[in-house]
Design a protein around this motif. Structure first.
Motif, PDB file in Angstrom:
ATOM      1  N   THR A 162       0.760  -1.119   0.070  1.00 16.73           N
ATOM      2  CA  THR A 162      -0.210  -0.011   0.115  1.00 16.73           C
ATOM      3  C   THR A 162       1.042   1.344  -0.027  1.00 16.73           C
ATOM      4  OG1 THR A 162      -1.662  -1.257   1.049  1.00 16.73           O
ATOM      5  CG2 THR A 162      -1.912   1.088   1.121  1.00 16.73           C
ATOM      6  N   ARG A 166       1.573   2.368 -14.309  1.00 21.72           N
ATOM      7  CA  ARG A 166       2.612   1.394 -14.728  1.00 21.72           C
ATOM      8  C   ARG A 166       2.778   0.284 -13.890  1.00 21.72           C
ATOM      9  NH1 ARG A 166       8.341   1.049 -15.712  1.00 21.72           N
ATOM     10  NH2 ARG A 166       8.749   2.154 -13.915  1.00 21.72           N
ATOM     11  N   THR A 167       3.166   0.941 -12.670  1.00 21.57           N
ATOM     12  CA  THR A 167       3.584  -0.062 -11.491  1.00 21.57           C
ATOM     13  C   THR A 167       2.773   0.009 -10.351  1.00 21.57           C
ATOM     14  OG1 THR A 167       4.823   1.417 -10.126  1.00 21.57           O
ATOM     15  CG2 THR A 167       5.969   0.337 -11.976  1.00 21.57           C
ATOM     16  N   SER A 168       1.771   0.968 -10.392  1.00 24.38           N
ATOM     17  CA  SER A 168       0.744   1.129  -9.371  1.00 24.38           C
ATOM     18  C   SER A 168      -0.798   0.927  -9.699  1.00 24.38           C
ATOM     19  CB  SER A 168       0.697   2.263  -8.683  1.00 24.38           C
ATOM     20  OG  SER A 168       0.259   3.475  -9.612  1.00 24.38           O
ATOM     21  N   VAL A 228       1.118  -0.627  -5.127  1.00 27.12           N
ATOM     22  CA  VAL A 228       2.486  -0.807  -5.887  1.00 27.12           C
ATOM     23  C   VAL A 228       2.906  -2.237  -5.996  1.00 27.12           C
ATOM     24  CG1 VAL A 228       4.523   0.162  -6.544  1.00 27.12           C
ATOM     25  CG2 VAL A 228       2.913   1.671  -5.366  1.00 27.12           C
ATOM     26  N   SER A 265      -0.462   4.225  -0.427  1.00 31.93           N
ATOM     27  CA  SER A 265      -1.529   5.459   0.251  1.00 31.93           C
ATOM     28  C   SER A 265      -2.917   5.097   0.152  1.00 31.93           C
ATOM     29  CB  SER A 265      -1.314   6.697  -0.701  1.00 31.93           C
ATOM     30  OG  SER A 265      -1.871   6.449  -2.103  1.00 31.93           O
TER      31      SER A 265
END
Ligand SMILES: CC(C)(COP(=O)(O)OP(=O)(O)OC[C@H]1O[C@@H](n2cnc3c(N)ncnc32)[C@H](O)[C@@H]1OP(=O)(O)O)[C@@H](O)C(=O)NCCC(=O)NCCS
Length: 137
Positions: free
Chosen positions: A62, A91-93, A121, A64
């Protein structure tokens, strides 16, 4: 066609996924006898993690919890259901909306008690953000 006419602020319930269902216990209560907000936050975090796995088998962390709205109290003994949907796949999140409902009386509609938006992420084996393969649900 399901949801074709839903306005943007009314997401199609058919798109959301059942991520978690729990029953609240006495240990979860605050001094007022309702369920402690931190317990609900923990459920939200777990539900978002379960949802993130739809985007691939990574170490999801996590980054946020951008917003949480506690809309109504949760009572001791409530069966709490958490629904999730992807609102942004980066892209990664991935950013996930979580809706928390309780069903207090089978004869009436579920009560919406909390909503949240959280970003997770994907990490690789070295703990670095990594592009995830699956666009998800
Ligand atoms: C989250 C974490 C991996 C980000 O690491 P980082 O090196 O800053 O990552 P980057 O700057 O390369 O960003 C990677 C992605 O994360 C997103 N991101 C980073 N910090 C973010 C934040 N605070 N809120 C939302 N998204 C965030 C970026 O936008 C980026 O998304 P994209 O690839 O989809 O565009 C790192 O801060 C971390 O490990 N935090 C601790 C996580 C944790 O322990 N959580 C609690 C237990 S699960």
């Amino acid at each position: 066609m399901s949801g074709a006419h839903n306005p943007p602020d009314q997401p199609d319930p058919a798109q959301r996924r059942l991520a978690l269902r729990v029953v609240t216990m006495p240990r979860d209560t605050n001094p007022y006898g309702t369920i402690f907000g931190g317990v609900i936050l923990s459920y939200i975090d777990q539900a978002a993690f379960v949802h993130a796995l739809c985007h691939g088998d990574y170490t999801w962390v996590t980054a946020s919890i951008e917003r949480v709205d506690f809309l109504a109290p949760v009572n001791l003994g409530d069966v709490v259901t958490l629904y999730t949907r992807t609102v942004r796949a980066g892209r990664t999140s991935v950013t996930i909306a979580v809706e928390v409902e309780t069903q207090r009386d089978p004869a009436i509609d579920p009560v919406s008690v909390t909503s949240a938006t959280t970003t997770l992420v994907a990490l690789d084996a070295h703990g670095h953000p990594t592009p995830f393969a699956q666009p998800g649900p």
